[in-house]
Design an enzyme around this catalytic site. Structure first.
Site, PDB file in Angstrom:
ATOM      1  N   GLY A  71     -59.700  -7.219   0.822  1.00 56.77           N
ATOM      2  CA  GLY A  71     -60.875  -6.356   1.006  1.00 56.77           C
ATOM      3  C   GLY A  71     -61.544  -6.654   2.340  1.00 56.77           C
TER       4      GLY A  71
ATOM      5  N   ALA B  48     -36.529 -14.283  31.639  1.00 54.60           N
ATOM      6  CA  ALA B  48     -37.229 -13.154  32.258  1.00 54.60           C
ATOM      7  C   ALA B  48     -36.273 -11.982  32.442  1.00 54.60           C
ATOM      8  CB  ALA B  48     -37.810 -13.601  33.599  1.00 54.60           C
TER       9      ALA B  48
ATOM     10  N   GLU C  12     -37.017   0.811  17.471  1.00 58.52           N
ATOM     11  CA  GLU C  12     -36.229   2.016  17.768  1.00 58.52           C
ATOM     12  C   GLU C  12     -34.895   1.626  18.409  1.00 58.52           C
ATOM     13  OE1 GLU C  12     -39.493   1.659  18.628  1.00 58.52           O
ATOM     14  OE2 GLU C  12     -40.358   3.038  17.164  1.00 58.52           O
TER      15      GLU C  12
ATOM     16  N   ARG D 218     -60.130 -14.001  -6.857  1.00 56.52           N
ATOM     17  CA  ARG D 218     -61.175 -12.987  -6.693  1.00 56.52           C
ATOM     18  C   ARG D 218     -61.346 -12.184  -7.987  1.00 56.52           C
ATOM     19  NH1 ARG D 218     -65.704 -11.532  -4.049  1.00 56.52           N
ATOM     20  NH2 ARG D 218     -65.845  -9.286  -3.744  1.00 56.52           N
TER      21      ARG D 218
ATOM     22  N   GLU E 141     -37.698  -8.610  21.808  1.00 58.84           N
ATOM     23  CA  GLU E 141     -36.253  -8.752  21.517  1.00 58.84           C
ATOM     24  C   GLU E 141     -35.622  -7.397  21.171  1.00 58.84           C
ATOM     25  OE1 GLU E 141     -34.358 -11.415  21.907  1.00 58.84           O
ATOM     26  OE2 GLU E 141     -36.087 -12.573  22.554  1.00 58.84           O
TER      27      GLU E 141
ATOM     28  N   SER F 272     -37.000  -1.274  27.527  1.00 66.77           N
ATOM     29  CA  SER F 272     -35.874  -1.071  26.608  1.00 66.77           C
ATOM     30  C   SER F 272     -34.564  -0.874  27.364  1.00 66.77           C
ATOM     31  CB  SER F 272     -36.150   0.155  25.730  1.00 66.77           C
ATOM     32  OG  SER F 272     -37.294  -0.066  24.944  1.00 66.77           O
TER      33      SER F 272
END
Ligand SMILES: Cc1cc2nc3c(=O)[nH]c(=O)nc-3n(C[C@H](O)[C@H](O)[C@H](O)COP(=O)(O)OP(=O)(O)OC[C@H]3O[C@@H](n4cnc5c(N)ncnc54)[C@H](O)[C@@H]3O)c2cc1C
Length: 382
Positions: free
Chosen positions: A340, A122, A368, A269, A364, A130
């Site tokens: 599709g 935690a 950025e 397909r 994690e 961040s």
């Protein structure tokens, strides 16, 4: 230079693939729909030694490296990311293994490896994501005890964990900002720990996520990880260096799984009288997807290889995680497109993979933040 996996690594990968292919496909969609942790899969994975396989043998683990752990994570995520995250029931035991006392290792590691206990870590808080140095959860001295107060956000395994490694302010008056922190092991059975499961996640919905409140939680001082207070920031950074590579393996796994679904579907397909895989536009896309997956895999292998040789490189871990996150999001998007309209329907697993992939760009350390780490190393202080 040698790019070949050892026979042992090949066996581990194969065993992980067989386990995931045998156990996940039947149940994955339901666990995702119900947002339920797959206890049965977790137990079986533990019985086979997949949980905490980096934990030393004397503490009940397989004593393998983080490269092997990452490979198993890739194989699990290739089949289903939500179920694959049962491996994260060991999340935080890395800290105990690296910095814990003998007593902590003996007490906390074997139950994790044996599938008798679940862990979490935690760090994040409502006002500190961040920027982890902005955390407000405190663990203040009271004789032989710490008293923990605060709240944590988005904790993986938060509502099912038996113990949590909690990143706290332990030294509020430290001169250096980075020396204010400690990591404390908190049993969730202690009075004052309150977990609230977060529902409605976009992806990895079989993975438990919770908000945790700590109200005057008394924890013995021996639960501090490491010998000294004030080292928590550096310990958490090392945990990130390792787990960014594990997250990178997750990204590679979900991308590989989506790629295989795309290959299968485009060969079957038919439109305009021929398999859609015969169109060059599709072929180029498949070629690009396969190349990106392979590049991301090579990068996480290298980052994990360095960690296992005690040459952890934060930049390499950040590169591996950032690239794998982008590849995961792009490849699952392309794979869905190739399905599709069918790709947009939950009956087709590629829909779930598309939702699952996004987390790799967020937890994690966001993509950025990974780029900040990379740029800081390249450019230095400006
Ligand atoms: C499913 C799930 C599981 C998680 N598991 C855990 C866990 O087990 N333990 C735990 O502690 N946390 C966990 N997290 C939290 C996760 O690590 C954070 O969500 C993440 O670090 C981002 O923090 P934030 O959400 O507060 O976003 P913020 O930090 O508020 O960021 C918002 C945006 O701003 C950008 N940004 C912020 N700062 C900068 C900067 N300096 N430069 C450029 N851009 C910037 C970010 O990149 C992002 O795009 C989990 C999250 C999720 C969704």
């Amino acid at each position: 230079m040698n790019f070949e996996l050892s026979p042992e690594q090949r066996d581990i990968k194969k065993a992980a693939r067989e386990f995931a292919e045998g156990e996940f496909p039947e149940v994955a969609r339901e666990y995702d729909r119900r947002e339920e942790f797959p206890y049965e899969i977790w137990k079986k994975a533990a019985d086979l030694g997949f949980i905490g396989l980096f934990i030393e043998e004397q503490y009940g683990g397989a004593g393998l490296g983080f490269l092997e752990y990452a490979m198993v994570m890739e194989e699990f995520w290739r089949v289903d990311p939500g179920c694959g995250n049962v491996l994260l029931t060991a999340f935080g035991s890395e800290l105990i293994q690296l910095y814990g006392s003998k007593h902590q290792k003996e007490k906390y590691l074997p139950p994790i490896a044996k599938g008798q206990a679940i862990m979490g870590t935690a760090i994040t808080e409502p006002d500190a994501g961040s920027d982890i140095t902005a955390i407000a959860t405190t663990a203040l001295d009271d004789g032989d005890w710490y008293v923990v107060n605060g709240s944590k956000q988005f904790v993986t395994n938060g509502s099912i964990a038996d113990y949590l490694a909690v990143f706290c302010v332990t030294n509020p008056d430290a001169q250096s900002r980075l020396e204010r922190f400690g990591v404390i092991l908190v049993e969730t059975s202690r009075p004052g720990v309150e977990a609230t499961k977060i529902t409605g996640k976009m992806g990895i919905r079989a993975s438990d996520t919770a908000e945790i409140r700590f109200n005057e939680v008394r924890v013995p001082k021996q639960n501090l990880i490491g010998e000294q207070k004030g080292k928590g920031f550096y310990q958490i950074m090392q945990l990130f260096n390792i787990n960014r590579v594990i997250a990178a393996a997750q990204g590679v796994g979900v991308a590989q799984g989506a790629l295989e679904k795309a290959i299968r579907h485009t060969k079957q397909r038919k439109q305009f009288g021929r398999p859609i895989a015969s169109f060059q536009a599709i072929q180029h896309k498949i070629a690009q997807m396969a190349t990106l997956v392979e590049a991301a895999r090579c990068l996480y292998y290298k980052a994990a290889y360095e960690i296992d040789r005690k040459r952890t490189d934060p930049m390499l871990s950040a590169m591996a995680k950032w690239l794998a996150g982008e590849v995961a999001v792009k490849v699952t998007n392309d794979a869905l497109q190739m399905h599709g309209g069918y790709g947009y329907i939950a009956d087709y697993d590629v829909e779930r993979f598309y939702r699952d992939a996004k987390i790799v760009e967020i937890y994690e350390g966001t993509k950025e933040i990974e780029k900040n780490t990379i740029a800081r190393r390249i450019l230095g202080k400006i």
